[in-house]
Scaffold this active site. Sequence first.
Site, short mmCIF file in Angstrom:
data_model
loop_
_atom_site.label_atom_id
_atom_site.label_comp_id
_atom_site.label_asym_id
_atom_site.label_seq_id
_atom_site.Cartn_x
_atom_site.Cartn_y
_atom_site.Cartn_z
N TYR A 62 -9.03 3.19 -5.67
CA TYR A 62 -8.36 4.34 -5.58
C TYR A 62 -8.34 5.14 -6.99
CZ TYR A 62 -6.50 2.26 -1.39
OH TYR A 62 -6.41 1.97 -0.28
N SER A 95 -5.97 -2.84 1.51
CA SER A 95 -6.32 -2.19 0.31
C SER A 95 -6.78 -3.45 -0.91
CB SER A 95 -5.22 -1.41 -0.47
OG SER A 95 -5.07 0.04 0.35
N GLY A 98 -7.33 4.99 4.94
CA GLY A 98 -6.95 5.85 3.74
C GLY A 98 -7.32 7.32 3.88
N ARG A 133 -11.41 2.67 10.99
CA ARG A 133 -12.65 2.66 9.83
C ARG A 133 -12.87 1.19 9.98
NH1 ARG A 133 -10.62 2.78 4.89
NH2 ARG A 133 -11.53 0.72 4.66
N ASN A 135 -9.61 -1.09 10.05
CA ASN A 135 -8.59 -0.41 9.75
C ASN A 135 -8.03 0.78 10.58
OD1 ASN A 135 -8.57 -1.40 6.40
ND2 ASN A 135 -10.62 -0.87 7.11
N GLU A 152 0.87 -1.30 -0.16
CA GLU A 152 0.16 0.04 0.01
C GLU A 152 0.89 1.45 -0.01
OE1 GLU A 152 -3.86 -0.41 2.56
OE2 GLU A 152 -2.61 -1.81 3.32
N ASP A 194 -15.20 -2.21 8.21
CA ASP A 194 -15.78 -2.39 6.89
C ASP A 194 -16.64 -3.76 7.09
OD1 ASP A 194 -13.99 -0.66 6.07
OD2 ASP A 194 -12.73 -2.06 5.09
N GLU A 222 -13.34 -6.55 8.69
CA GLU A 222 -12.12 -5.82 9.28
C GLU A 222 -12.12 -4.69 9.75
OE1 GLU A 222 -8.85 -4.99 6.49
OE2 GLU A 222 -10.09 -5.78 4.89
#
Length: 350
Positions: free
Chosen positions: A253, A187, A314, A292, A310, A13, A294, A308
């Site tokens: 992205y 990612s 990002g 964050r 984070n 990443e 998910d 998961e």
Amino acid sequence: MKIVVLAGGTSTERDVSLSSGSKIYYALKARGHQAILLDVYLGLEFNEPVTKGLFEKDIDWAKDIRAVSESHPDLSRLKEQRKDGGRSMFGPNVLALCELADIVFLGLHGANGEDGRIQAAFDLMGIPYTGTGYLSSALAMDKGLSKQLFRQAKIPTPAGITLKNGQQADPASVPYPCMVKTVCGGSSVGTYRVERPEDLPDVLTKAYTFGEDVIVEQFISGREFSVGVIDGKALPVIEIAPLQGYYDYKNKYQPGSTVETCPADLSSELTAQLQGYAEQVFEALKLSSYARIDFMMDASDDSFYCLEANTLPGMTPTSLLPQEAAAVGMSFEELCEKLIEVSLARYRQA
């Protein structure tokens, strides 16, 4: 404040991290901070003594950062750029500058940045940094361990198994389609959807190139969501709907690849349920400052499954956490300031 923004590094990443770091750097400069953007691995070759005066120099530290490409970076030649051979994760003058800063803003993603190693080093050196601590970083980074903690806390997560060190699963024992993920990736690098039993052995072999352990888990067909959590409180829910395929590296992205809706089109009851799960994950993994989380929602019965957490989400132009913050009226610059504020509070409480 004098702030070092750390980005880059040696994970898959890397490019995403550099994009995050540059956006954070410019936001902090706009807020009047004396900021320096550093690649944690390449560091800064500087012939003069490193002093606080470097923070005051009129240098655009992010001018050479490019947009995130469609594929993850080739890391094989990165060590060649280090004159010292690159044995240490920290490049020239990185630690010296971090020790001079009031706080280090971690714009790192993935292995050797989001997995607690750098956080542990900074804790030992007394360097304040943004985000959660080393232990919770490590727990969240390891999807196998985090899923065990989700189950213990009664947080729904897809059924799955963890395979170690090149171990192969019996293809007949796995439901299809299934997802294969490297345990400590990010990612969506090292993540594959497998449709047929005969494809599983080859996919596992590819996944092992990104790390020793992999997860084979139940594929949840339905809608995908993410929930940012700042200081234990959930932000509005965002829905992620790729125009093609699933939410992989390219769709994450490349602008225009995914439709993102915030607040998500959910009933108030489902929104509250999902935000509650996100806050439970934050607590179960002993996270602090921000993260964050998910999720997938099963199309058959609207039930949620946590994928998961984070710990350094990002901060690129297409990233989810800034969009969630914007939904409550917080600009990107204000978000960066808020993340510093909640991170520094952790040190005042210690």
